[in-house]
Design a protein around this motif. Structure first.
Motif, mmCIF file in Angstrom:
data_model
loop_
_atom_site.group_PDB
_atom_site.id
_atom_site.type_symbol
_atom_site.label_atom_id
_atom_site.label_comp_id
_atom_site.label_asym_id
_atom_site.label_seq_id
_atom_site.Cartn_x
_atom_site.Cartn_y
_atom_site.Cartn_z
ATOM 1 N N LEU A 225 0.830 -1.200 0.000
ATOM 2 C CA LEU A 225 0.000 0.000 0.000
ATOM 3 C C LEU A 225 0.867 1.253 0.000
ATOM 4 O O LEU A 225 0.596 2.209 -0.727
ATOM 5 C CB LEU A 225 -0.932 -0.011 1.215
ATOM 6 C CG LEU A 225 -1.835 1.194 1.387
ATOM 7 C CD1 LEU A 225 -2.808 1.300 0.220
ATOM 8 C CD2 LEU A 225 -2.591 1.112 2.693
ATOM 9 N N TYR A 226 1.915 1.253 0.798
ATOM 10 C CA TYR A 226 2.835 2.388 0.852
ATOM 11 C C TYR A 226 3.489 2.626 -0.508
ATOM 12 O O TYR A 226 3.565 3.756 -0.984
ATOM 13 C CB TYR A 226 3.894 2.138 1.925
ATOM 14 C CG TYR A 226 4.944 3.209 2.006
ATOM 15 C CD1 TYR A 226 4.657 4.440 2.597
ATOM 16 C CD2 TYR A 226 6.225 3.001 1.489
ATOM 17 C CE1 TYR A 226 5.617 5.426 2.668
ATOM 18 C CE2 TYR A 226 7.185 3.976 1.558
ATOM 19 C CZ TYR A 226 6.875 5.187 2.146
ATOM 20 O OH TYR A 226 7.821 6.167 2.209
ATOM 21 N N ASN A 227 3.953 1.555 -1.146
ATOM 22 C CA ASN A 227 4.576 1.696 -2.460
ATOM 23 C C ASN A 227 3.594 2.215 -3.494
ATOM 24 O O ASN A 227 3.940 3.038 -4.340
ATOM 25 C CB ASN A 227 5.152 0.362 -2.923
ATOM 26 C CG ASN A 227 6.434 0.016 -2.222
ATOM 27 O OD1 ASN A 227 7.148 0.907 -1.757
ATOM 28 N ND2 ASN A 227 6.735 -1.259 -2.122
ATOM 29 N N PHE A 228 2.365 1.746 -3.443
ATOM 30 C CA PHE A 228 1.342 2.223 -4.367
ATOM 31 C C PHE A 228 1.093 3.711 -4.173
ATOM 32 O O PHE A 228 1.060 4.479 -5.136
ATOM 33 C CB PHE A 228 0.045 1.444 -4.169
ATOM 34 C CG PHE A 228 -1.107 2.004 -4.955
ATOM 35 C CD1 PHE A 228 -1.180 1.821 -6.323
ATOM 36 C CD2 PHE A 228 -2.091 2.740 -4.327
ATOM 37 C CE1 PHE A 228 -2.232 2.347 -7.059
ATOM 38 C CE2 PHE A 228 -3.145 3.268 -5.042
ATOM 39 C CZ PHE A 228 -3.211 3.067 -6.408
ATOM 40 N N VAL B 195 0.372 7.056 -7.094
ATOM 41 C CA VAL B 195 -0.474 8.241 -6.899
ATOM 42 C C VAL B 195 0.358 9.512 -6.970
ATOM 43 O O VAL B 195 -0.013 10.474 -7.645
ATOM 44 C CB VAL B 195 -1.245 8.139 -5.561
ATOM 45 C CG1 VAL B 195 -2.028 9.404 -5.291
ATOM 46 C CG2 VAL B 195 -2.167 6.931 -5.576
ATOM 47 N N LEU B 196 1.492 9.525 -6.310
ATOM 48 C CA LEU B 196 2.350 10.713 -6.341
ATOM 49 C C LEU B 196 2.890 10.955 -7.740
ATOM 50 O O LEU B 196 2.929 12.091 -8.211
ATOM 51 C CB LEU B 196 3.500 10.550 -5.343
ATOM 52 C CG LEU B 196 4.420 11.748 -5.177
ATOM 53 C CD1 LEU B 196 3.640 12.946 -4.647
ATOM 54 C CD2 LEU B 196 5.555 11.415 -4.232
ATOM 55 N N GLY B 197 3.256 9.894 -8.442
ATOM 56 C CA GLY B 197 3.748 10.044 -9.815
ATOM 57 C C GLY B 197 2.687 10.579 -10.749
ATOM 58 O O GLY B 197 2.948 11.451 -11.577
ATOM 59 N N ASN B 198 1.469 10.055 -10.625
ATOM 60 C CA ASN B 198 0.380 10.548 -11.470
ATOM 61 C C ASN B 198 0.056 12.004 -11.158
ATOM 62 O O ASN B 198 -0.215 12.787 -12.068
ATOM 63 C CB ASN B 198 -0.868 9.685 -11.276
ATOM 64 C CG ASN B 198 -0.722 8.333 -11.904
ATOM 65 O OD1 ASN B 198 0.129 8.130 -12.761
ATOM 66 N ND2 ASN B 198 -1.550 7.394 -11.479
ATOM 67 N N THR B 199 0.080 12.363 -9.897
ATOM 68 C CA THR B 199 -0.200 13.746 -9.514
ATOM 69 C C THR B 199 0.865 14.692 -10.051
ATOM 70 O O THR B 199 0.554 15.743 -10.615
ATOM 71 C CB THR B 199 -0.279 13.872 -7.982
ATOM 72 O OG1 THR B 199 -1.262 12.957 -7.503
ATOM 73 C CG2 THR B 199 -0.652 15.268 -7.561
ATOM 74 N N LEU B 200 2.120 14.305 -9.913
ATOM 75 C CA LEU B 200 3.201 15.161 -10.403
ATOM 76 C C LEU B 200 3.186 15.282 -11.920
ATOM 77 O O LEU B 200 3.402 16.377 -12.456
ATOM 78 C CB LEU B 200 4.555 14.619 -9.930
ATOM 79 C CG LEU B 200 4.863 14.806 -8.462
ATOM 80 C CD1 LEU B 200 6.198 14.150 -8.112
ATOM 81 C CD2 LEU B 200 4.879 16.269 -8.082
ATOM 82 N N SER B 201 2.916 14.199 -12.606
ATOM 83 C CA SER B 201 2.881 14.286 -14.068
ATOM 84 C C SER B 201 1.704 15.129 -14.539
ATOM 85 O O SER B 201 1.822 15.879 -15.511
ATOM 86 C CB SER B 201 2.819 12.894 -14.688
ATOM 87 O OG SER B 201 1.624 12.239 -14.336
#
Length: 50
Positions: free
Chosen positions: A6-9, A14-20
């Motif tokens: 869950l932490y890795n996800f 989520v953080l990668g999608n938000t930043l992109s």
């Protein structure tokens, strides 16, 4: 689902999608501003670069 999965996800997906999303939106906004400025400076010219 374990806690580490869950932490890795949350961290990578989520953080990668938000930043992109923020980067793409910011780039689009910047291009739009540059195009609008070039149009206002070249009002006499019928051909605009954008």
């Amino acid at each position: 689902m374990s806690l580490s999965t869950l932490y890795n996800f949350l961290i990578y997906d989520v953080l990668g999608n938000t930043l992109s999303t923020l980067l793409i939106t910011g780039a689009g906004y910047t291009v739009k501003k540059i195009c609008s400025r070039s149009r206002t400076q070249d009002e006499d010219n019928d051909q605009t670069p954008c």
